[in-house]
Design a protein around this motif. Structure first.
Motif, PDB file in Angstrom:
ATOM      1  N   UNK A 123      -0.262  -9.036  -7.432  1.00 29.84           N
ATOM      2  CA  UNK A 123       1.279  -8.624  -7.252  1.00 29.84           C
ATOM      3  C   UNK A 123       1.328  -7.098  -6.897  1.00 29.84           C
ATOM      4  N   UNK A 124       0.373  -6.188  -7.777  1.00 31.57           N
ATOM      5  CA  UNK A 124       0.205  -4.665  -7.378  1.00 31.57           C
ATOM      6  C   UNK A 124      -0.036  -4.821  -5.842  1.00 31.57           C
ATOM      7  N   UNK A 125      -1.047  -5.189  -5.438  1.00 26.94           N
ATOM      8  CA  UNK A 125      -1.425  -5.062  -3.973  1.00 26.94           C
ATOM      9  C   UNK A 125      -0.276  -5.437  -2.929  1.00 26.94           C
ATOM     10  N   UNK A 126       0.183  -6.506  -3.459  1.00 24.70           N
ATOM     11  CA  UNK A 126       1.641  -6.847  -2.537  1.00 24.70           C
ATOM     12  C   UNK A 126       2.541  -5.813  -2.493  1.00 24.70           C
ATOM     13  N   UNK A 127       2.916  -5.453  -3.602  1.00 21.93           N
ATOM     14  CA  UNK A 127       4.121  -4.427  -3.775  1.00 21.93           C
ATOM     15  C   UNK A 127       3.552  -2.858  -3.323  1.00 21.93           C
ATOM     16  N   UNK A 128       2.346  -2.612  -3.198  1.00 25.93           N
ATOM     17  CA  UNK A 128       1.697  -1.472  -2.696  1.00 25.93           C
ATOM     18  C   UNK A 128       1.698  -1.497  -1.116  1.00 25.93           C
ATOM     19  N   UNK A 129       2.018  -2.848  -0.785  1.00 26.00           N
ATOM     20  CA  UNK A 129       1.822  -2.763   0.909  1.00 26.00           C
ATOM     21  C   UNK A 129       2.900  -2.416   1.612  1.00 26.00           C
ATOM     22  N   UNK A 133      11.653  -3.642  -1.930  1.00 25.26           N
ATOM     23  CA  UNK A 133      11.723  -4.324  -3.442  1.00 25.26           C
ATOM     24  C   UNK A 133      11.187  -5.641  -3.587  1.00 25.26           C
ATOM     25  N   UNK A 134      10.590  -5.809  -4.571  1.00 25.35           N
ATOM     26  CA  UNK A 134       9.762  -7.253  -4.807  1.00 25.35           C
ATOM     27  C   UNK A 134      10.293  -7.709  -6.004  1.00 25.35           C
TER      28      UNK A 134
END
Length: 319
Positions: A123-129, A133-134
């Motif tokens: 989830x961290x990788x997805x958010x940082x992409x 807002x996630x």
């Protein structure tokens, strides 16, 4: 609290199909317009209800782009972007951002059964992409993995992870998440039969299948609670329970697509491996819809509808 994507009811949209299983974009647009006209607070596109598992990447992004163009900023468009492959989820996130989505919905990686550290890193990788807002999406019954309250707590410190669609059905877990995360994470329930209970624990609304049929009624259920009228909110929750049970009498989105067809929306079939309802189950669903004034009774029982208080009949399309 971080900025809210929406409060109230976000409708999990179906993906209408032609008989050859190609996407019926024209009807999809009509369904989106009906949601806006009938007080849906947001829409979720290319999620579980939208059959994301059987969409090609091109179809997935085209649906999001089409929804953004059709909605024209009237309500938020939340794009499903989840995958059990982190690199693919990152790619989908970036494509959804380019398509103009207002927010992303990221389901827990399915089948892999990732440990909690793996979930955190995913989830961290997805958010940082992206800068979008996630919303985290926890649905253990479908994915085989649960986000623990402690992992929610860690993820809530990431700036653009702003909310969770919590569909575990576990109220103790929901309470622990609320206590651990506080204003860092908005909570939406993913269970239509538990909306008022979730609101009482601090949830901001629901990502809903029910609202596909009764967007105004589901919106009103939430706003009554926010306006301090818990009794009205409870009454609406109880009023819709039979309809909710019918909508989850088979694997989602099989019943919601059948319900929409009964209501005159030719949304077509589900793609395999999902299939149609058994005839007896479909007839029961039609009987329940008729009780709520949403469609006629089966032909052998006549064509009456018997509207119940707060029922809202979607306009039937003309094709």
């Amino acid at each position: 609290m971080k900025p809210l994507i929406f409060t109230g009811a976000a409708t999990a949209m179906v993906t209408p199909m032609h008989d050859d299983f190609s996407i019926n974009y024209g009807l999809f647009g009509q369904l989106l317009d009906e949601q806006v006209a009938n007080k849906a607070d947001a829409v979720v596109v290319a999620g579980t209800t939208g059959e994301s598992a059987t969409l090609t990447d091109e179809e997935h992004i085209n649906l999001i782009s089409y929804a953004v163009r059709r909605i024209k900023g009237r309500i938020p468009v939340i794009a499903g972007a989840g995958s059990n492959n982190t690199a693919h989820a990152v790619w989908l996130s970036r494509q959804a951002e380019r398509a103009g989505a207002d927010a992303l919905l990221h389901v827990t990686p399915y089948y892999n059964k990732a440990p909690q550290e793996g979930l955190f890193l995913h989830f961290k990788a997805c958010a940082e992409a992206t800068a979008l807002p996630v919303i985290l999406y926890n649905v253990p019954s479908r994915t085989g993995v649960n986000i623990s309250p402690a992992t929610y707590g860690r993820l809530s410190h990431i700036e653009n992870i702003v909310a969770a669609k919590e569909a575990s059905g576990n109220f103790s877990q929901l309470a622990k998440i609320a206590g651990l995360c506080g204003s860092r994470l908005a909570i939406y329930t993913g269970n239509d039969d538990q909306i008022t209970s979730a609101l009482a624990l601090g949830a901001q609304g629901v990502v809903s299948v029910l609202s596909h049929l009764v967007p105004e009624g589901t919106h009103n259920l939430c706003t009554a609670f926010f306006d301090g009228d818990a009794a009205k909110s409870d009454a609406l929750q109880l009023h819709y329970l039979e309809l909710i049970e019918a909508l989850f009498s088979d694997i989602n989105p099989i019943p919601i697509k059948q319900a929409l067809r009964f209501m005159g929306w030719d949304v077509g079939p589900c793609r395999l491996p999902l299939c149609g309802m058994e005839p007896a189950a479909a007839e029961h669903l039609q009987l329940v819809l008729a009780k709520y004034g949403l469609c006629p009774l089966p032909s052998h029982m006549g064509t009456r509808t018997s509207k119940r208080p707060e029922a809202m009949l979607l306009p039937r399309n003309s094709h």
